[in-house]
Design a protein around this motif. Structure first.
Motif, PDB file in Angstrom:
ATOM      1  N   HIS A  27      36.941  33.629  39.458  1.00  0.00           N
ATOM      2  CA  HIS A  27      38.345  33.352  39.766  1.00  0.00           C
ATOM      3  C   HIS A  27      39.153  33.523  38.484  1.00  0.00           C
ATOM      4  CE1 HIS A  27      41.925  30.999  40.777  1.00  0.00           C
ATOM      5  NE2 HIS A  27      41.609  31.263  42.040  1.00  0.00           N
ATOM      6  N   LYS A  80      35.711  26.272  52.421  1.00  0.00           N
ATOM      7  CA  LYS A  80      36.581  26.632  51.296  1.00  0.00           C
ATOM      8  C   LYS A  80      35.979  26.413  49.912  1.00  0.00           C
ATOM      9  CE  LYS A  80      40.216  27.898  53.629  1.00  0.00           C
ATOM     10  NZ  LYS A  80      40.723  29.256  53.557  1.00  0.00           N
ATOM     11  N   ASN A  81      34.903  25.606  49.808  1.00  0.00           N
ATOM     12  CA  ASN A  81      34.319  25.382  48.493  1.00  0.00           C
ATOM     13  C   ASN A  81      32.844  25.039  48.598  1.00  0.00           C
ATOM     14  OD1 ASN A  81      34.309  22.417  48.890  1.00  0.00           O
ATOM     15  ND2 ASN A  81      36.526  22.654  48.719  1.00  0.00           N
ATOM     16  N   ILE A  87      34.838  28.669  45.073  1.00  0.00           N
ATOM     17  CA  ILE A  87      35.910  28.496  46.056  1.00  0.00           C
ATOM     18  C   ILE A  87      36.047  29.780  46.869  1.00  0.00           C
ATOM     19  CG2 ILE A  87      37.154  26.753  44.732  1.00  0.00           C
ATOM     20  CD1 ILE A  87      39.184  28.919  43.962  1.00  0.00           C
ATOM     21  N   THR A 118      38.569  32.187  48.391  1.00  0.00           N
ATOM     22  CA  THR A 118      39.977  32.556  48.257  1.00  0.00           C
ATOM     23  C   THR A 118      40.120  34.058  48.486  1.00  0.00           C
ATOM     24  OG1 THR A 118      41.906  32.470  46.779  1.00  0.00           O
ATOM     25  CG2 THR A 118      39.773  32.773  45.736  1.00  0.00           C
ATOM     26  N   TRP A 126      34.275  34.637  48.036  1.00  0.00           N
ATOM     27  CA  TRP A 126      33.772  33.523  47.236  1.00  0.00           C
ATOM     28  C   TRP A 126      33.893  33.904  45.772  1.00  0.00           C
ATOM     29  CZ3 TRP A 126      32.907  28.763  48.818  1.00  0.00           C
ATOM     30  CH2 TRP A 126      32.694  28.543  50.180  1.00  0.00           C
TER      31      TRP A 126
END
Length: 122
Positions: free
Chosen positions: A27, A74-75, A104, A106, A110
């Motif tokens: 991320h 989501k996580n 996460i 998004t 992942w």
């Protein structure tokens, strides 16, 4: 891709020693803690990974004993053992320890947002 798939890709990417393979798994706000410090954001994390890749030649990186503490839509949080071996300044070296990673979900992917690597507990 599942969280486990991401972790397997991460293991492969680290063994490739190419940031271009690691970057898509991170991320942009990733935070990584190694024994030599905490690195925040994709640019700082890239710099420390590039430094490690340049230092350790022919590195082999492995992830074992994965424990998923939490997985949702989501996580995900996992703990695992890691090990590495390679050549540093002409000498065979190796090491390992325990890791905790937070993933996460998004933009339909992942990504690793946090990773903490440290020594085995004594």
């Amino acid at each position: 891709m599942t969280p486990l798939d991401l972790l397997k890709k991460y293991e492969e990417a680290l063994s490739s020693q190419k940031w271009s393979s690691v970057a898509p798994l991170m991320h942009e706000d990733v935070c990584v803690t190694f024994t030599n410090g905490t690195f925040k954001g994709i640019n700082e994390v890239q710099a420390v990974f590039d430094k490690n890749f340049a230092l350790i030649k022919d590195e082999k990186y492995a992830i074992d004993s994965i424990h998923w503490a939490h997985i949702s839509e989501k996580n995900a949080v996992c703990l695992y053992d890691f090990s590495w071996e390679g050549i540093i300044e002409g000498e065979h070296c190796s090491g390992g320890g325990r890791a905790t990673s937070v993933l996460i979900f998004t933009d339909n992917k992942w990504k690793i947002i946090t990773e903490h690597l440290g020594p085995y507990a004594s």
